[in-house]
Enzyme design. Sequence first.
Site, short mmCIF file in Angstrom:
data_model
loop_
_atom_site.label_atom_id
_atom_site.label_comp_id
_atom_site.label_asym_id
_atom_site.label_seq_id
_atom_site.Cartn_x
_atom_site.Cartn_y
_atom_site.Cartn_z
N VAL B 33 0.84 -1.21 0.00
CA VAL B 33 0.00 0.00 0.00
C VAL B 33 0.87 1.25 0.00
CG1 VAL B 33 -1.80 1.28 1.22
CG2 VAL B 33 -1.90 -1.21 1.16
N GLU B 141 -10.34 6.51 6.38
CA GLU B 141 -11.22 5.92 5.36
C GLU B 141 -10.74 4.54 4.92
OE1 GLU B 141 -14.25 7.37 3.61
OE2 GLU B 141 -14.19 5.20 3.52
N GLY B 199 -2.03 -14.77 -3.15
CA GLY B 199 -1.72 -13.59 -2.35
C GLY B 199 -2.93 -12.94 -1.73
N GLU B 202 -3.14 -14.31 4.03
CA GLU B 202 -1.87 -14.31 4.74
C GLU B 202 -1.41 -15.74 5.00
OE1 GLU B 202 -0.53 -11.35 5.68
OE2 GLU B 202 -2.25 -10.21 4.99
N ASP B 213 -10.53 -9.80 11.63
CA ASP B 213 -10.32 -8.68 10.72
C ASP B 213 -11.64 -7.94 10.47
OD1 ASP B 213 -8.64 -7.39 8.35
OD2 ASP B 213 -10.56 -8.03 7.51
N LYS B 217 -13.21 -3.91 11.59
CA LYS B 217 -13.85 -2.99 10.64
C LYS B 217 -15.29 -2.70 11.06
CE LYS B 217 -10.97 -4.80 6.89
NZ LYS B 217 -10.91 -5.86 5.84
#
Lengths: 445, 445
Positions: B33, B141, B199, B202, B213, B217
Amino acid sequence: MMEAAVTQHEPDQARGGRKGGPCRVVLAGFGTVGRSVARVLDGLRDDARLVAVLDRRAAIKRAGWLHDPDVVWTDSIDEALAGGADVFIELIGGIDPAESWIREALSRRVSVVTANKQVIAHAGPSLLSMATSNGCQLRFEASVAGGVPVLRAIESGLAGDRLVRVAGILNGTCNYILTRMEREGVDFASALKEAQALGFAEADPTMDIGGGDARAKLAILAMIALGVQAPVGGIHTESIASVTPLDFQYARRLGCTIRQVAWASRGPADANPGGAEGLEAGVGPALVPLDAPLARVSGSENLVTVRGQFGGETSFGGRGAGGDPTAVAVVSDVLGIARGARPPLRPTLTIVDEVSDDLAAPFYVRFTVRDRPGIIAALATVFADYAINIDAILQEPGFPADARPFVISLDAAPAGTVHAALEKVAGFDFHVAPPVAMPILGTMA
Amino acid sequence: MMEAAVTQHEPDQARGGRKGGPCRVVLAGFGTVGRSVARVLDGLRDDARLVAVLDRRAAIKRAGWLHDPDVVWTDSIDEALAGGADVFIELIGGIDPAESWIREALSRRVSVVTANKQVIAHAGPSLLSMATSNGCQLRFEASVAGGVPVLRAIESGLAGDRLVRVAGILNGTCNYILTRMEREGVDFASALKEAQALGFAEADPTMDIGGGDARAKLAILAMIALGVQAPVGGIHTESIASVTPLDFQYARRLGCTIRQVAWASRGPADANPGGAEGLEAGVGPALVPLDAPLARVSGSENLVTVRGQFGGETSFGGRGAGGDPTAVAVVSDVLGIARGARPPLRPTLTIVDEVSDDLAAPFYVRFTVRDRPGIIAALATVFADYAINIDAILQEPGFPADARPFVISLDAAPAGTVHAALEKVAGFDFHVAPPVAMPILGTMA
């Protein structure tokens, strides 16, 4: 259980210098949306308060609205603004007097929130400049896709991307009619009558059916998403009135359904004098793959998808019309101003004089003919002359020879070339009805 | 063709007093990123400019990034911020040292943009307060749904509504695995291996598969959409690892497919001491109707739907992960700060200590048993004792009697009651594997 304040700034600072008290709101137009706006504002008195209603039938409408005796009811813009206003909400629709009222408010340094797609599509940039010069704001989230906050999401949430294409279902009436035809097999006229009976379509549905409504919204999206200002009348529209239940049968054989799609892309730079990018755009019925997001939009819903250079496809869906959803967009704009949010920094607009709809796409063409030997050969010769490949010929059985429909699907070709070939084809004497051509999207070049 | 400026305010004013020059950006974390962010920033030099990269392997990574020789590369937060910064981008992930770096930047009055869901889910409100006290901003964001600008759309575009529910597919790895199982009939382990090879997952996929995860969020969405701050660990999660290809067969017979769904609703007010609203929320595999928006999310895409009191259902979909889409969210946040946009005025958060997942829903329960007469009778008696109606019993043929799967679908009942009944059922000696229970959404009470 306890409360924690996480506001990031002080209220006074937030209201851009306007100290104390809620934001004073004048509402022009007390129809379905106006009533919803008044009701939603009623729950937000700390932030924004309705001080006046401007409606040409103010005297009558006031009687049905007894809530707040301090609200001024008037049919005069001067009187509406006389008591002092921070935001003027314009919900009367149409160009006149909406645009002049918006100018009047901006000239008095009163910020404007509008749901008026026609005014923004035609005069948005000039009104935005006027707002800037007068140190106030102009916001119009409700003008596109009703309650779906697509303009805000594009302007701020996708500011870091370079958007290259926008496509959407922007007219709930057309989508309602086409999904009824798809699912119940009813014809266009019956589906339209149903939509009118349910209040989804106007008594005069020309703007919906013909594409004029979606075109205005598309012009606004092109400004906000692509940074291109185009003459609204220059965007080509096709009516959905020529779509028949049979087209849905053939579309399904091609793995597709039919929707009214509004689309716009940046055009190739070399197509324009000076080398600046142009705009390719259009509104009309199109075949969309059954598994595409646009195919899944049902009833009067709206969906907008944008494609960015970095972010790929992002989509925004929800209720594109109706009093309450539209009121959410209007009130969110008011709250943005009331809470001191700055207007988005818009990119400098590229102004284009002409809009191309010459995107290369596969095409679906339905012919209705007085049958005789040699028709396919004649058509195939014309398409070959224009270097267009025929992908498939589909013919459902059971139709009389004097009005026999069949479909030819064409490999991707520029729309202009396809239309030129079809003009040539129109000269043949075997047509019982004009050919109906629609692009097949999702496999667009 | 000409250019028209429609910016609504002056650049100097727009940058909140910081005069002249682009916004100076320090980037912490130079992975996938981070590299994308650097690349996107590179095209925006007038607005924002990368001045330093903070990475613990700075010396090595610098070698592969030759573009701008003026950028400072360092593994020290002090050195990274020493040259003066307007925005600190945190992309290293995890709690430590990410949170302390964010605090360090805020304490120096440097605004922070982060993609870090764990830090924001756990410490968001405290960090927001810190930003406020220091006159700078904290934006995140990218922490939810990657490139889909859902937080921005909710905070500004739906500010005028009162949202009551949020649901979504927030983990692309799980969605990739489940759509592979749905379409190819492969088992969980093979689909996971595929995802890892591509990919999408993980090496240690526990956080994805187990729901950790998506839970982080969801906690952020609950803050922004519902105004409720909940202990992240208090949100119940179920792993998708127990889902088998057979479950997809049975789900299809019920008109459904299976997705990892994260959902949160305002709880009933009377359930909490003091009468304040609570939070109902959960993350786990669920049956969703085939025609529901959540069912149509395929591969690694994300979708968030919110329900508002006025606006109805609005949905936001797109690429939830990946370098470039996440970079769009990060850079859009940076541009918001660079262009002087104010932080949204967030509602006062209600803090809840406990999160209920006791939403009433129909349930799907798969049993695997050593078959013998009387099993259905035994199960039916237990469900009757808990006042739970059986909707249907489904059994595909062809399995051996010593490990025979079948499914019972239950009419809507509180999740707590269903789980209590299943605990009772677990005492029977005929189980070959523990029962697998999933709520059937879309028909939620």
